[in-house]
Design a protein around this motif. Sequence first.
Motif, short mmCIF file in Angstrom:
data_model
loop_
_atom_site.label_atom_id
_atom_site.label_comp_id
_atom_site.label_asym_id
_atom_site.label_seq_id
_atom_site.Cartn_x
_atom_site.Cartn_y
_atom_site.Cartn_z
N LEU A 155 -35.42 78.63 22.84
CA LEU A 155 -35.77 79.96 23.35
C LEU A 155 -37.16 79.90 23.95
CD1 LEU A 155 -35.48 83.40 21.58
CD2 LEU A 155 -37.72 82.59 22.34
N TRP A 156 -37.28 80.45 25.18
CA TRP A 156 -38.58 80.65 25.82
C TRP A 156 -38.77 82.15 26.00
CZ3 TRP A 156 -36.01 76.20 27.90
CH2 TRP A 156 -36.75 75.01 27.84
N SER A 157 -40.02 82.59 25.85
CA SER A 157 -40.29 84.01 26.08
C SER A 157 -41.51 84.20 26.95
CB SER A 157 -40.48 84.75 24.74
OG SER A 157 -41.82 84.60 24.27
N LYS A 158 -41.62 85.39 27.55
CA LYS A 158 -42.76 85.70 28.40
C LYS A 158 -44.02 85.94 27.60
CE LYS A 158 -39.88 87.72 32.02
NZ LYS A 158 -39.48 88.95 32.74
N SER A 159 -43.89 85.98 26.28
CA SER A 159 -45.06 86.10 25.41
C SER A 159 -45.66 84.73 25.11
CB SER A 159 -44.68 86.80 24.10
OG SER A 159 -44.13 88.07 24.36
N GLY A 160 -45.05 83.67 25.66
CA GLY A 160 -45.56 82.32 25.44
C GLY A 160 -44.96 81.64 24.24
N THR A 161 -43.88 82.21 23.71
CA THR A 161 -43.21 81.60 22.56
C THR A 161 -42.19 80.57 23.02
OG1 THR A 161 -43.45 83.55 21.15
CG2 THR A 161 -41.66 82.04 20.60
N TYR A 162 -42.14 79.46 22.30
CA TYR A 162 -41.18 78.41 22.55
C TYR A 162 -40.61 77.99 21.20
CZ TYR A 162 -39.82 73.51 23.01
OH TYR A 162 -39.17 72.32 22.92
N LEU A 163 -39.34 78.28 20.99
CA LEU A 163 -38.71 77.97 19.70
C LEU A 163 -37.56 77.01 19.90
CD1 LEU A 163 -37.85 80.27 16.75
CD2 LEU A 163 -36.02 78.89 17.78
N ILE A 164 -37.48 75.98 19.04
CA ILE A 164 -36.39 75.02 19.08
C ILE A 164 -35.63 75.08 17.76
CG2 ILE A 164 -35.72 72.62 19.15
CD1 ILE A 164 -38.06 72.04 20.86
N SER A 165 -34.31 75.07 17.84
CA SER A 165 -33.50 75.00 16.63
C SER A 165 -32.72 73.70 16.65
CB SER A 165 -32.55 76.20 16.56
OG SER A 165 -31.65 76.17 17.65
N TYR A 166 -32.62 73.09 15.47
CA TYR A 166 -31.96 71.79 15.33
C TYR A 166 -30.66 71.92 14.55
CZ TYR A 166 -35.89 69.10 17.18
OH TYR A 166 -36.87 68.56 17.99
N LEU A 167 -29.91 70.83 14.58
CA LEU A 167 -28.60 70.79 13.95
C LEU A 167 -28.68 70.94 12.43
CD1 LEU A 167 -25.69 70.44 15.01
CD2 LEU A 167 -25.90 67.99 14.55
#
Length: 287
Positions: free
Chosen positions: A211-223
């Motif tokens: 997930l990328w957001s315009k607030s500068g957040t970058y989240l990765i989810s793994y298996l």
Amino acid sequence: MKKIKLLAMAVAMMFTATCFTACGSDDDGEGIGNIDLPTPQYEQVSGKYEITQAGSPYESIELGASGNYVVTRSYGGYSLAPKAEGRTRMALLAKRGTTRSTEYDGIIYGTFTSLGGGEYDLEGFGTIKLEYSGDNVTGIEVTTNGTTTNYAAEKAPTMSNDDITNALCRTWKIERIRDVYYDKETGKTDDITVTPENPGEEGYDMPVEVLWSKSGTYLISYLDNSIGLAEWKWRDRSKGTMYYAWDGDWTGDYATITFDGNRAVVHDKWEDDYGRDESWTYMVAED
């Protein structure tokens, strides 16, 4: 350096705005391509709402444009997932078309739906209601386990509303990752491709959603149901390159993203004393 760590690292970077390139020229980092994506369902309400009230158990509640939420608990400095060779590792089980949530190291991630009237049901967490003064959010009403509490809050600054940023800032599924690693000590080159269905040596460290957001957040989810949270910002928006930072550490690394309709490829490459790595992460938009 283990291949599994290199791959997990590359994937994480890629999510951060299409991957980051630590050791590449500007020419190597050009991307963008053809953008043909609809406006995500929750684009208008998307944003990171920071809790400003002292004593709150939450630092922020963010609503993603594609219908995913991120709640960050106030731990006075929560820890992220273990780092792989200097890059933060992350993960979360993601199943297309289903609601779900998971909590990992002070971060709660899941899907949400609108209940109308500025109220939202955050699957696995509770409900929230945004409180406004004019057009500005001034508070959030949070209901969890039958208890309702009001917190003072404000929306964090967001990036410009341009076509490239709009295309990137949503939730993406990872289809496959190709990673080419050259070992300087042995002279051996490994070229592998993995998928969520066939992760190979990557195993449960395989990234499946970002997930990328315009607030500068970058989240990765793994298996393996772990989650990783980082920050990103554009390096050169016109070329599709962006910087990323794990735990506030802006190193100058960057990645490049190229769009093709509702799909995108994040290209990342880097080099150190032990080897040279280049990866391509292929993603499809959930919207």
